[in-house]
Design an enzyme around this catalytic site. Structure first.
Site, PDB file in Angstrom:
ATOM      1  N   HIS A  15     106.613   5.597  69.218  1.00 20.04           N
ATOM      2  CA  HIS A  15     107.917   4.875  69.464  1.00 20.04           C
ATOM      3  C   HIS A  15     107.892   3.436  68.819  1.00 20.04           C
ATOM      4  O   HIS A  15     107.145   2.981  68.070  1.00 20.04           O
ATOM      5  CB  HIS A  15     108.116   4.402  70.941  1.00 20.04           C
ATOM      6  CG  HIS A  15     107.119   3.692  71.702  1.00 20.04           C
ATOM      7  ND1 HIS A  15     105.934   3.914  72.419  1.00 20.04           N
ATOM      8  CD2 HIS A  15     107.062   2.164  71.631  1.00 20.04           C
ATOM      9  CE1 HIS A  15     105.361   2.782  72.743  1.00 20.04           C
ATOM     10  NE2 HIS A  15     106.117   1.709  72.264  1.00 20.04           N
ATOM     11  N   GLU A  84     112.043   2.605  72.619  1.00 18.71           N
ATOM     12  CA  GLU A  84     111.851   1.841  73.731  1.00 18.71           C
ATOM     13  C   GLU A  84     112.709   0.776  73.736  1.00 18.71           C
ATOM     14  O   GLU A  84     112.440   0.060  72.741  1.00 18.71           O
ATOM     15  CB  GLU A  84     110.308   1.468  73.582  1.00 18.71           C
ATOM     16  CG  GLU A  84     110.053   0.566  75.009  1.00 18.71           C
ATOM     17  CD  GLU A  84     108.669   0.061  75.011  1.00 18.71           C
ATOM     18  OE1 GLU A  84     107.818   0.225  73.839  1.00 18.71           O
ATOM     19  OE2 GLU A  84     107.995  -0.584  75.988  1.00 18.71           O
ATOM     20  N   HIS A 112     116.020  -1.282  60.345  1.00 19.62           N
ATOM     21  CA  HIS A 112     116.867  -0.599  61.058  1.00 19.62           C
ATOM     22  C   HIS A 112     116.118   0.648  61.341  1.00 19.62           C
ATOM     23  O   HIS A 112     114.999   1.120  61.298  1.00 19.62           O
ATOM     24  CB  HIS A 112     118.034   0.118  60.329  1.00 19.62           C
ATOM     25  CG  HIS A 112     117.642   0.692  59.024  1.00 19.62           C
ATOM     26  ND1 HIS A 112     117.392   0.020  57.823  1.00 19.62           N
ATOM     27  CD2 HIS A 112     117.309   2.156  58.738  1.00 19.62           C
ATOM     28  CE1 HIS A 112     116.896   1.051  56.858  1.00 19.62           C
ATOM     29  NE2 HIS A 112     116.662   1.988  57.380  1.00 19.62           N
ATOM     30  N   GLU A 158     120.969   3.297  60.830  1.00 18.43           N
ATOM     31  CA  GLU A 158     121.440   4.241  59.508  1.00 18.43           C
ATOM     32  C   GLU A 158     121.820   5.588  60.239  1.00 18.43           C
ATOM     33  O   GLU A 158     121.050   6.220  60.829  1.00 18.43           O
ATOM     34  CB  GLU A 158     120.311   4.104  58.562  1.00 18.43           C
ATOM     35  CG  GLU A 158     120.555   4.740  57.417  1.00 18.43           C
ATOM     36  CD  GLU A 158     119.470   4.733  56.268  1.00 18.43           C
ATOM     37  OE1 GLU A 158     118.505   4.333  56.732  1.00 18.43           O
ATOM     38  OE2 GLU A 158     119.615   4.993  55.125  1.00 18.43           O
TER      39      GLU A 158
END
Lengths: 165, 165
Positions: A15, A84, A112, A158
């Site tokens: 994550h 998360e 990003h 993105e």
């Protein structure tokens, strides 16, 4: 405690975490706008924060159906592509809270996340209709197959085409 | 240009990007220490930056074996769990460059990525032996099954157990 071996090539990039000001607004964005599912919510009342785990999933259980069993831990931590979001309690109602740094302003670092979509033109048309702010539209600049939008905290997301879909 | 439909639930969380000062140091860390593979390197000489895409992969091709075919684009952008590192040329040799913000210092926002490992104790023992800096060891605090290390730029990397492995 430790076993004798560990195999780094078997590891998983599970994550990515960032902090959000108002989880209600952010969860709505990541689920309703970007199509993720909320897999789990973990409250930490002692330290006054809550973690939200989201991902794209074939498993469409609601978060209310999840519990603390090993099965669910495995489902959440045994996979890739989890987002998360950390909510430090109170920021959503704190008028003196100046917001989080996105990493793309004067203070640079983080950039990003990228979401691969079925049809980048249709996806961007839909995001426009929903009023999502764009940092870069498909037609801006030279790379006409990618776009950048911002989430409710200003973090960049993105939008890229997923070949083969 | 656009088709009539797009299905957000079919999207994929493809990658997370952050900027690094010295790609040689960072690539060494993410491949040799954390066990990722370098899937692709994309130079942008006009804008003086290079992108590095890394992931855990069953496909052990070296980056030199990859080309610009659709197959490779699909391999890279059709999956989850990709880490994109951006290198703005020159930072590695610029003595006035103060480094990137990690999001966990005075300027908060981004938090960390998390790597799920086969055996969290063995993994942390190995990281200790390799001299990787820890922000939180397993025995620190109350959560004794997770650790935080830092990458060469100071970005936090959480080490978590992957249930079922």
């Amino acid at each position: 405690m430790a076993s004798q071996t560990t195999n780094p090539s078997s590891y998983r990039f599970n994550h990515t975490m960032y902090r959000v000001k108002d989880p209600q607004v952010s969860i709505k964005f990541y689920t309703e706008v970007l199509g993720m599912s909320l897999l789990r919510k973990m409250d930490h009342p002692d330290a006054k924060f809550t973690l939200y785990f989201l991902a794209y999933s074939d498993d469409k259980k609601s978060s209310a159906e999840y519990d603390d069993s090993v099965t669910i831990e495995s489902k959440l931590f045994g996979r890739q592509g989890v987002l998360e979001l950390t909510h430090n309690w109170g920021t959503e109602n704190d008028s003196s809270f100046e917001g989080y740094q996105t990493g793309n302003g004067s203070s640079q670092g983080y950039g990003h996340i990228a979401i691969a979509v079925d049809d980048v033109h249709s996806a961007c048309e839909r995001l426009e209709k929903l009023g999502v702010p764009f940092k870069k539209r498909l037609q801006d600049g030279r790379m006409n197959n990618i776009a950048f939008i911002t989430d409710p905290d200003g973090y960049w997301v993105e939008i890229i085409p997923c070949p083969g879909q």
